[in-house]
Design an enzyme around this catalytic site. Structure first.
Site, short mmCIF file in Angstrom:
data_model
loop_
_atom_site.label_atom_id
_atom_site.label_comp_id
_atom_site.label_asym_id
_atom_site.label_seq_id
_atom_site.Cartn_x
_atom_site.Cartn_y
_atom_site.Cartn_z
N ALA A 59 0.76 -1.10 0.00
CA ALA A 59 0.12 0.11 -0.13
C ALA A 59 0.83 1.37 -0.19
O ALA A 59 2.12 1.46 0.62
CB ALA A 59 -0.82 0.04 1.24
N PHE A 115 1.23 5.48 1.01
CA PHE A 115 1.27 6.51 2.14
C PHE A 115 -0.25 7.21 2.12
O PHE A 115 -0.61 7.70 3.29
CB PHE A 115 2.36 7.53 2.22
N LYS A 153 1.54 -5.75 3.35
CA LYS A 153 2.62 -4.61 4.02
C LYS A 153 2.12 -3.10 3.60
O LYS A 153 2.08 -2.69 2.55
CB LYS A 153 3.88 -4.94 2.83
N GLU A 180 5.49 2.25 4.75
CA GLU A 180 6.38 2.32 6.03
C GLU A 180 6.24 3.59 6.47
O GLU A 180 6.73 3.97 7.79
CB GLU A 180 7.81 2.27 5.57
N ARG A 181 5.52 4.57 5.83
CA ARG A 181 5.21 5.97 6.45
C ARG A 181 4.10 6.09 7.46
O ARG A 181 4.09 6.80 8.29
CB ARG A 181 5.21 7.17 5.40
N SER A 225 3.21 4.58 -6.73
CA SER A 225 3.87 5.12 -7.73
C SER A 225 3.80 4.28 -8.94
O SER A 225 4.12 3.09 -8.79
CB SER A 225 5.03 5.67 -7.31
N CYS A 283 -4.70 10.15 -5.52
CA CYS A 283 -4.37 9.81 -7.13
C CYS A 283 -5.68 10.41 -7.71
O CYS A 283 -5.34 10.39 -9.06
CB CYS A 283 -4.40 8.20 -7.15
P1 NAD Z 1 5.23 4.47 -3.55
O1 NAD Z 1 5.38 3.93 -4.91
O2 NAD Z 1 6.38 5.36 -3.19
O3 NAD Z 1 4.88 3.58 -2.41
C1 NAD Z 1 4.01 2.43 -2.46
C2 NAD Z 1 4.24 1.16 -1.93
O4 NAD Z 1 5.69 0.69 -2.58
C3 NAD Z 1 4.96 1.31 -0.50
O5 NAD Z 1 4.53 0.28 0.36
C4 NAD Z 1 6.47 1.40 -0.48
O6 NAD Z 1 7.26 0.59 0.40
C5 NAD Z 1 6.80 0.64 -1.98
N1 NAD Z 1 7.75 0.91 -2.69
C6 NAD Z 1 8.11 2.37 -2.89
N2 NAD Z 1 9.19 2.34 -3.91
C7 NAD Z 1 9.44 1.35 -4.23
C8 NAD Z 1 10.52 0.67 -5.34
N3 NAD Z 1 11.26 1.53 -5.75
N4 NAD Z 1 10.44 -0.66 -5.39
C9 NAD Z 1 9.60 -1.51 -4.94
N5 NAD Z 1 8.67 -0.83 -3.77
C10 NAD Z 1 8.61 0.22 -3.62
O7 NAD Z 1 4.05 5.32 -3.50
P2 NAD Z 1 3.43 6.57 -2.30
O8 NAD Z 1 4.49 7.68 -2.58
O9 NAD Z 1 3.47 5.97 -1.05
O10 NAD Z 1 1.96 7.08 -2.94
C11 NAD Z 1 1.77 7.94 -3.81
C12 NAD Z 1 1.62 7.41 -5.22
O11 NAD Z 1 0.54 6.38 -5.13
C13 NAD Z 1 1.00 8.40 -6.21
O12 NAD Z 1 2.00 8.27 -7.31
C14 NAD Z 1 -0.37 8.44 -6.31
O13 NAD Z 1 -0.67 8.48 -7.53
C15 NAD Z 1 -0.18 6.67 -6.34
N6 NAD Z 1 -1.84 6.43 -5.79
C16 NAD Z 1 -2.51 5.44 -6.85
C17 NAD Z 1 -3.73 5.20 -6.48
C18 NAD Z 1 -4.58 4.38 -7.69
O14 NAD Z 1 -5.38 4.04 -7.31
N7 NAD Z 1 -4.33 4.77 -8.84
C19 NAD Z 1 -3.90 5.60 -5.26
C20 NAD Z 1 -3.15 6.15 -4.22
C21 NAD Z 1 -2.13 6.28 -4.67
#
Ligand code: NAD
Length: 519
Positions: free
Chosen positions: A170, A172, A196, A199-200, A249, A304
């Site tokens: 998930a 943040f 999972k 972490e934030r 992301s 998002c």
């Molecule tokens: P993030 O991708 O940084 O983190 C999401 C999860 O992936 C976390 O649990 C993190 O630990 C893990 N993660 C982070 N970087 C990683 C990597 N390089 N390799 C593997 N795992 C990794 O996202 P975020 O900053 O927590 O959330 C914001 C993003 O989520 C924005 O881009 C937003 O648009 C998107 N989002 C999309 C939806 C949707 O339904 N389309 C909904 C909410 C948020």
């Protein structure tokens, strides 16, 4: 009860923080029905985004702990999948009540770790709660199909069955809603679940786990691990995990989709967005401006489905000054302060990134109509605040248009016609959500038919579908073929078994072998 939960599980809520003797309480793992302290030597700090004070620590789970969690899911699978569907339904009926009873505590945890306003945090829980409520209809949702008499004495029917251990990763920005898109649907179908959280913001998921345990979910049906890349790789690689639900992301989502799929797992990956709101000159002006302001700056733009890009068509561009004034009047403050409209961004890095993207607009020739970079929030000078910002005269080749900003920044473009607006949107790689503001039915119909975006609002700025439908972001915003929740969510977490049976009367027994293909 509340204080006990806080002490047992995770970083404290505001009410209990003073009761802690340890300065930085640790987030527990949830393994085999127990909240346990990690034995790791690697910890990450959790910050309150309004102050940047450390409010807790989260472990990077060790390999042994992650293995213990997935083994617990595997052991619990057989009995959970064989548990009657009525019993599973009863657990989730109790669960939705406990979430309702604890909505304020869940919201406080969200505001503490994520920063959004308390009212918005309650909305976060509420939209997740609706998914749990929908999960309680599992007795209808999991029905199979039957076709009697497909030939003489022969009937065919299908069962919809769970697939095994499933996992969720998930982001943040919705600490309650997005985990609740994941494990309740997976589990009510009879799967066991490894979660999972981000972490934030792990605290809310931990309280949700405790409430699920209190609702009667057996040990091992839900396990929770914490961490970053190592935990994600573990989930993508472990052979017992059959399906992965990811939200976050594009960088992480593309990676997880590729790695998980390569390992033979089902993956659904909801990713980033650049949602456009098209303003037609015939729209209801008052309604449109208010909707735009709320959808661009609510949750500090960290949704998002935020409307981060506005296209003013024709004369509607004359409404811009009013849009700017109304945006300026929003109150930027810590999420737990009365009257706050816009809370902080998640981290100092996010703030620096958003501010530098605003600067690219200026450097590349756009016009800053409202600049939130110098916002001062009294008493919260160390917080990650950026005030509402509007960038006008934006062209599609500018960085602030191409990048997902994920902050309280509205990027404004202008178009001479609806066709021009649609063409612009269809060229954008993302396809999460969009909205049109108009009073003309034919315009709205043309838009909904021609725009290539998965979720469309007509005079609805954030058209996140309710859980009887599915979350249908498309193109660059989604990888996979089966969406979250609704009918598609049930499909993602189940497999079909088809039975064809023949019961002949004794006098109709087959008397010689048939070697040709049965027709
Ligand atoms: P993030 O991708 O940084 O983190 C999401 C999860 O992936 C976390 O649990 C993190 O630990 C893990 N993660 C982070 N970087 C990683 C990597 N390089 N390799 C593997 N795992 C990794 O996202 P975020 O900053 O927590 O959330 C914001 C993003 O989520 C924005 O881009 C937003 O648009 C998107 N989002 C999309 C939806 C949707 O339904 N389309 C909904 C909410 C948020």
């Amino acid at each position: 009860v509340h204080i006990t939960i806080c002490f047992l599980l995770f970083s404290p809520c505001c009410k209990c923080i003073s009761l802690y003797s340890k300065k930085n309480p640790t987030t527990k793992l949830f393994i085999d029905g127990k909240f346990v302290e990690s034995s790791t030597s690697e910890w990450l700090d959790i910050h309150n985004p309004a102050t940047n004070e450390v409010v807790g620590r989260v472990p990077k789970a060790t390999q042994e702990e992650m293995l213990a969690a997935v083994d617990s899911c595997s052991r619990a699978f057989y009995s959970w999948s064989e548990t009657s569907i009525l019993s599973r339904q009863q657990i989730f009926l109790r669960y939705q009540q406990l979430i309702k009873d604890n909505i304020k505590e869940l919201a406080k945890l969200i505001t503490l770790e994520q920063g959004k306003t308390l009212a918005d945090a309650e909305g976060d829980v509420f939209r997740g709660l609706q998914v749990v409520e929908h999960a309680c209809s599992i007795t209808s949702l999991m029905l199979g199909e039957t076709l009697p008499s497909i030939t003489k004495d022969m009937d065919t029917y299908t069962y919809r069955l769970p697939i095994g251990v499933c996992a969720g990763i998930a982001p943040f920005n919705f600490p309650a809603m997005i985990p609740l898109w994941m494990f309740p649907i997976g589990m009510v179908c009879g799967n066991t679940y490894l979660m999972k959280p981000s972490e934030r913001v792990p605290g809310c998921t931990m309280l949700l786990a405790k409430l699920l345990q209190d609702s009667g979910a057996p040990d091992g049906t839900l396990n929770i691990i914490h961490g970053q890349h190592a935990a994600v790789n573990f989930i993508c690689d472990h052979p017992a995990i059959k399906a992965i639900s990811f939200v976050g992301s594009n960088q992480a989502g593309e990676y997880i989709y590729e790695r998980g799929s390569k390992n033979g797992k089902r993956v659904q990956s909801n990713m980033g967005a650049k949602n456009h709101g098209v303003v037609m000159p015939d729209a209801n002006k008052e309604n449109t401006i208010n909707q735009l302001v709320g959808a661009a700056f609510g949750a500090a733009g960290q949704r998002c489905m935020a409307l981060s890009t506005a296209i003013f068509v024709g004369e509607s561009r004359e409404w811009l000054p009013e849009l700017v004034e109304r945006s300026r009047s929003l109150r930027v403050n810590a999420g737990d302060q009365p009257g706050a409209d816009v809370g902080p961004l998640i981290s100092p890095e996010a703030k620096a990134r958003v501010e530098s993207l605003i600067q690219t607009g200026v450097d590349e020739g756009a016009k800053l109509l409202l600049d939130g970079r110098k916002v001062h929030v009294k008493g919260y000078e160390n917080g990650n605040f950026v005030g509402p910002t509007i960038i006008g005269n934006v062209a599609p080749d500018m960085t602030c248009y191409k990048e997902e900003i994920f902050g309280p920044v509205l990027v404004v473009l202008e178009a001479d016609s609806l066709d021009e607006a649609i063409s612009l949107i269809n060229k954008n790689p993302y396809g999460n959500g969009t909205a049109i503001f108009t009073t003309n039915g034919a315009t709205a119909r043309k838009y909904t038919h021609e725009v290539d975006v998965g979720q469309i609002g007509v005079n609805v700025p954030i058209p996140v579908p309710l859980p009887m439908f599915s979350f249908t972001g498309s193109r660059g915003s989604f990888r996979g073929d089966t969406n979250f929740y609704g009918k598609q969510g049930i499909q993602f977490y189940t497999q079909i078994k088809t039975v064809t049976s023949q019961w002949k009367a004794e006098d109709a027994t087959v008397t010689s072998p048939a070697v040709t293909m049965p027709t």
